[in-house]
Design a protein around this motif. Structure first.
Motif, PDB file in Angstrom:
ATOM      1  N   ASP A  44      37.909 -59.908  36.282  1.00  0.00           N
ATOM      2  CA  ASP A  44      38.755 -60.563  35.285  1.00  0.00           C
ATOM      3  C   ASP A  44      40.069 -59.801  35.107  1.00  0.00           C
ATOM      4  O   ASP A  44      41.148 -60.416  35.013  1.00  0.00           O
ATOM      5  CB  ASP A  44      38.024 -60.668  33.948  1.00  0.00           C
ATOM      6  CG  ASP A  44      36.925 -61.727  33.949  1.00  0.00           C
ATOM      7  OD1 ASP A  44      36.867 -62.521  34.908  1.00  0.00           O
ATOM      8  OD2 ASP A  44      36.119 -61.736  32.993  1.00  0.00           O
ATOM      9  N   VAL A  45      39.985 -58.472  35.070  1.00  0.00           N
ATOM     10  CA  VAL A  45      41.207 -57.679  34.924  1.00  0.00           C
ATOM     11  C   VAL A  45      42.047 -57.767  36.198  1.00  0.00           C
ATOM     12  O   VAL A  45      43.277 -57.902  36.143  1.00  0.00           O
ATOM     13  CB  VAL A  45      40.870 -56.216  34.581  1.00  0.00           C
ATOM     14  CG1 VAL A  45      42.137 -55.375  34.531  1.00  0.00           C
ATOM     15  CG2 VAL A  45      40.118 -56.134  33.259  1.00  0.00           C
ATOM     16  N   ARG A  46      41.384 -57.697  37.344  1.00  0.00           N
ATOM     17  CA  ARG A  46      42.099 -57.838  38.615  1.00  0.00           C
ATOM     18  C   ARG A  46      42.896 -59.138  38.649  1.00  0.00           C
ATOM     19  O   ARG A  46      44.050 -59.168  39.089  1.00  0.00           O
ATOM     20  CB  ARG A  46      41.080 -57.791  39.751  1.00  0.00           C
ATOM     21  CG  ARG A  46      41.643 -57.821  41.186  1.00  0.00           C
ATOM     22  CD  ARG A  46      41.775 -59.216  41.753  1.00  0.00           C
ATOM     23  NE  ARG A  46      40.620 -60.064  41.548  1.00  0.00           N
ATOM     24  CZ  ARG A  46      39.579 -60.094  42.371  1.00  0.00           C
ATOM     25  NH1 ARG A  46      39.508 -59.294  43.414  1.00  0.00           N
ATOM     26  NH2 ARG A  46      38.582 -60.957  42.123  1.00  0.00           N
ATOM     27  N   ASP A  47      42.283 -60.212  38.161  1.00  0.00           N
ATOM     28  CA  ASP A  47      42.946 -61.509  38.198  1.00  0.00           C
ATOM     29  C   ASP A  47      44.155 -61.578  37.270  1.00  0.00           C
ATOM     30  O   ASP A  47      45.062 -62.390  37.487  1.00  0.00           O
ATOM     31  CB  ASP A  47      41.951 -62.620  37.860  1.00  0.00           C
ATOM     32  CG  ASP A  47      40.886 -62.800  38.930  1.00  0.00           C
ATOM     33  OD1 ASP A  47      41.062 -62.263  40.046  1.00  0.00           O
ATOM     34  OD2 ASP A  47      39.862 -63.462  38.645  1.00  0.00           O
ATOM     35  N   GLY A  68      47.013 -58.910  45.313  1.00  0.00           N
ATOM     36  CA  GLY A  68      46.139 -58.349  46.328  1.00  0.00           C
ATOM     37  C   GLY A  68      45.266 -57.207  45.882  1.00  0.00           C
ATOM     38  O   GLY A  68      44.706 -56.487  46.721  1.00  0.00           O
ATOM     39  N   ARG A  69      45.120 -56.992  44.596  1.00  0.00           N
ATOM     40  CA  ARG A  69      44.258 -55.912  44.133  1.00  0.00           C
ATOM     41  C   ARG A  69      42.790 -56.220  44.435  1.00  0.00           C
ATOM     42  O   ARG A  69      42.408 -57.371  44.584  1.00  0.00           O
ATOM     43  CB  ARG A  69      44.474 -55.657  42.641  1.00  0.00           C
ATOM     44  CG  ARG A  69      45.803 -54.967  42.353  1.00  0.00           C
ATOM     45  CD  ARG A  69      46.070 -54.878  40.852  1.00  0.00           C
ATOM     46  NE  ARG A  69      47.188 -54.013  40.552  1.00  0.00           N
ATOM     47  CZ  ARG A  69      48.469 -54.368  40.611  1.00  0.00           C
ATOM     48  NH1 ARG A  69      48.792 -55.587  40.992  1.00  0.00           N
ATOM     49  NH2 ARG A  69      49.427 -53.517  40.315  1.00  0.00           N
ATOM     50  N   LEU A  70      41.982 -55.167  44.513  1.00  0.00           N
ATOM     51  CA  LEU A  70      40.599 -55.279  44.944  1.00  0.00           C
ATOM     52  C   LEU A  70      39.639 -54.773  43.869  1.00  0.00           C
ATOM     53  O   LEU A  70      40.023 -53.962  43.018  1.00  0.00           O
ATOM     54  CB  LEU A  70      40.365 -54.451  46.215  1.00  0.00           C
ATOM     55  CG  LEU A  70      41.252 -54.760  47.424  1.00  0.00           C
ATOM     56  CD1 LEU A  70      41.032 -53.721  48.513  1.00  0.00           C
ATOM     57  CD2 LEU A  70      40.967 -56.156  47.939  1.00  0.00           C
ATOM     58  N   VAL A  71      38.393 -55.239  43.950  1.00  0.00           N
ATOM     59  CA  VAL A  71      37.314 -54.732  43.109  1.00  0.00           C
ATOM     60  C   VAL A  71      36.256 -54.123  44.017  1.00  0.00           C
ATOM     61  O   VAL A  71      35.734 -54.787  44.915  1.00  0.00           O
ATOM     62  CB  VAL A  71      36.685 -55.852  42.261  1.00  0.00           C
ATOM     63  CG1 VAL A  71      35.420 -55.359  41.564  1.00  0.00           C
ATOM     64  CG2 VAL A  71      37.690 -56.364  41.237  1.00  0.00           C
ATOM     65  N   VAL A 110      40.272 -49.741  30.478  1.00  0.00           N
ATOM     66  CA  VAL A 110      40.503 -48.653  31.430  1.00  0.00           C
ATOM     67  C   VAL A 110      40.914 -49.212  32.789  1.00  0.00           C
ATOM     68  O   VAL A 110      41.847 -48.706  33.428  1.00  0.00           O
ATOM     69  CB  VAL A 110      39.255 -47.754  31.548  1.00  0.00           C
ATOM     70  CG1 VAL A 110      39.401 -46.779  32.713  1.00  0.00           C
ATOM     71  CG2 VAL A 110      39.050 -46.976  30.251  1.00  0.00           C
ATOM     72  N   HIS A 111      40.233 -50.256  33.258  1.00  0.00           N
ATOM     73  CA  HIS A 111      40.662 -50.887  34.512  1.00  0.00           C
ATOM     74  C   HIS A 111      42.126 -51.309  34.419  1.00  0.00           C
ATOM     75  O   HIS A 111      42.925 -51.104  35.349  1.00  0.00           O
ATOM     76  CB  HIS A 111      39.815 -52.127  34.806  1.00  0.00           C
ATOM     77  CG  HIS A 111      38.394 -51.860  35.196  1.00  0.00           C
ATOM     78  ND1 HIS A 111      38.027 -50.780  35.985  1.00  0.00           N
ATOM     79  CD2 HIS A 111      37.252 -52.549  34.929  1.00  0.00           C
ATOM     80  CE1 HIS A 111      36.717 -50.828  36.178  1.00  0.00           C
ATOM     81  NE2 HIS A 111      36.228 -51.877  35.541  1.00  0.00           N
ATOM     82  N   ARG A 112      42.491 -51.881  33.284  1.00  0.00           N
ATOM     83  CA  ARG A 112      43.857 -52.365  33.087  1.00  0.00           C
ATOM     84  C   ARG A 112      44.850 -51.201  33.146  1.00  0.00           C
ATOM     85  O   ARG A 112      45.941 -51.316  33.761  1.00  0.00           O
ATOM     86  CB  ARG A 112      43.922 -53.086  31.731  1.00  0.00           C
ATOM     87  CG  ARG A 112      45.084 -54.017  31.550  1.00  0.00           C
ATOM     88  CD  ARG A 112      44.922 -54.828  30.259  1.00  0.00           C
ATOM     89  NE  ARG A 112      43.895 -55.865  30.381  1.00  0.00           N
ATOM     90  CZ  ARG A 112      42.758 -55.890  29.676  1.00  0.00           C
ATOM     91  NH1 ARG A 112      42.487 -54.931  28.791  1.00  0.00           N
ATOM     92  NH2 ARG A 112      41.903 -56.877  29.835  1.00  0.00           N
ATOM     93  N   THR A 113      44.470 -50.088  32.541  1.00  0.00           N
ATOM     94  CA  THR A 113      45.362 -48.926  32.519  1.00  0.00           C
ATOM     95  C   THR A 113      45.576 -48.367  33.918  1.00  0.00           C
ATOM     96  O   THR A 113      46.697 -47.983  34.286  1.00  0.00           O
ATOM     97  CB  THR A 113      44.779 -47.841  31.592  1.00  0.00           C
ATOM     98  OG1 THR A 113      44.655 -48.366  30.268  1.00  0.00           O
ATOM     99  CG2 THR A 113      45.671 -46.615  31.562  1.00  0.00           C
TER     100      THR A 113
END
Length: 315
Positions: A111-114, A119-122, A64-67
């Motif tokens: 892990d998905v952010r990487d 520049g995406r954030l968690v 879901v994070h990936r989507t």
């Protein structure tokens, strides 16, 4: 709980602190995690809600994070909203395992952010005490417990989440000033950046306090943005303007889809709002973080991102 030395103040990327208003493109948040998981076939009707999948299906949370990232979101909000050691204990999960699961919510998102970078954030989600109660009281507040109970509940999980190294915390769906005061004091002690969002309706918290008074409580250096979530889209514009006027900070806004929950039928009813049309006015009023909450999915986030990109390019 002992105060810790700051390890992360200033670690949030500069674009995360968009100011003055209008100077940069707003940060696009993700949408609802639970509805996206339900759309993938998961039953989230138990008290742990989406947090149960931290134990049972972590790869689905990652999916879901990936989507959402693929749809244009720049922030992944972790699956920790409903996660607490006490909540897991009631489901038979030992304390150490519960702590590991809470921390894993950040690791999964990181892990998905990487994978995406750019520049995406968690943002580590911190839901209210009422979410643990699982009786709808996050939409009423005034739990009838002392501040010490709220502090004992929130403090340890805030430390667990911070130790897992998110970019910031998402303090969200807070229904009243009583709980906000406890959370703000903990943020001050832990010295970690967060956005702070109330659940609200008609210019008031769910407990009936004026939003101007509620926003004033959050005006500390650790709170980088303040606003509302899990609300009607029609409540956003005025609330955002109030938040900016009171705190002189960027605002955060991520309402529900506009559909209405029918408690008897246990189903959502009504048509979703057109976020792509509404959101530019939210940004013009001071919203720097914009996304969606319940029943807002990747398709709406994609439309929102495209609309706000177009607004930014037209400046």
């Amino acid at each position: 709980m002992a105060a810790r030395a700051s390890r992360s103040r200033g670690a949030v990327p500069t674009k995360c602190l968009r100011w003055p208003m209008g100077a940069e493109r707003p940060i696009i948040l993700d949408g609802g995690l639970s509805n996206a998981l339900e759309d993938r076939g998961h039953d989230l009707s138990d008290a742990l809600w989406s947090a149960r999948l931290l134990r049972d299906a972590p790869a689905e949370i990652a999916a879901v994070h990936r989507t959402y990232f693929a749809a244009g979101a720049m922030v992944a909000t972790t699956a920790s909203y409903q996660a607490s050691v006490r909540g897991f204990a009631q489901a038979g999960v030992p304390e150490r395992e519960a702590e590991r699961l809470i921390s894993s919510s950040v690791r999964i998102a990181r892990d998905v952010r990487d994978e995406f970078g750019d520049g995406r954030l968690v943002a580590a989600s911190v839901g209210p005490y009422g979410a643990f109660l699982a009786d709808g009281s996050e939409y009423r507040g005034r739990y009838g417990v002392p501040a010490s109970t709220l502090r004992d509940f929130h403090g340890p999980r805030l430390e667990l989440l911070i130790d897992a190294a998110p970019d910031l915390l998402a303090i969200e769906t807070v229904p009243d000033v009583d709980e906000a005061e406890v959370l703000v004091e903990l943020l001050r002690e832990l010295d970690f950046p967060a956005w702070f969002a109330y659940s609200a309706a008609d210019g008031k918290t769910r407990a009936g306090q004026p939003l101007a008074d509620a926003f004033a409580v959050t005006a500390i250096p650790q709170v980088v943005a303040v606003g509302i979530n899990c609300c009607d889209p029609d409540d956003v514009r005025t609330a955002v303007a109030t938040a900016v006027a009171v705190t002189w900070r960027p605002a955060v806004a991520y309402p529900n889809s506009g559909a209405v929950w029918n408690a008897e039928a246990r189903a959502w009813a009504g048509e979703p709002a057109d976020f792509a049309t509404l959101a530019p006015a939210w940004v013009a009023s001071g919203a720097a973080y914009v996304g969606g909450c319940c029943q807002v999915g990747p398709a709406q986030i994609s439309e929102l991102a495209k609309a706000l990109d177009a607004q930014h390019l037209a400046k």
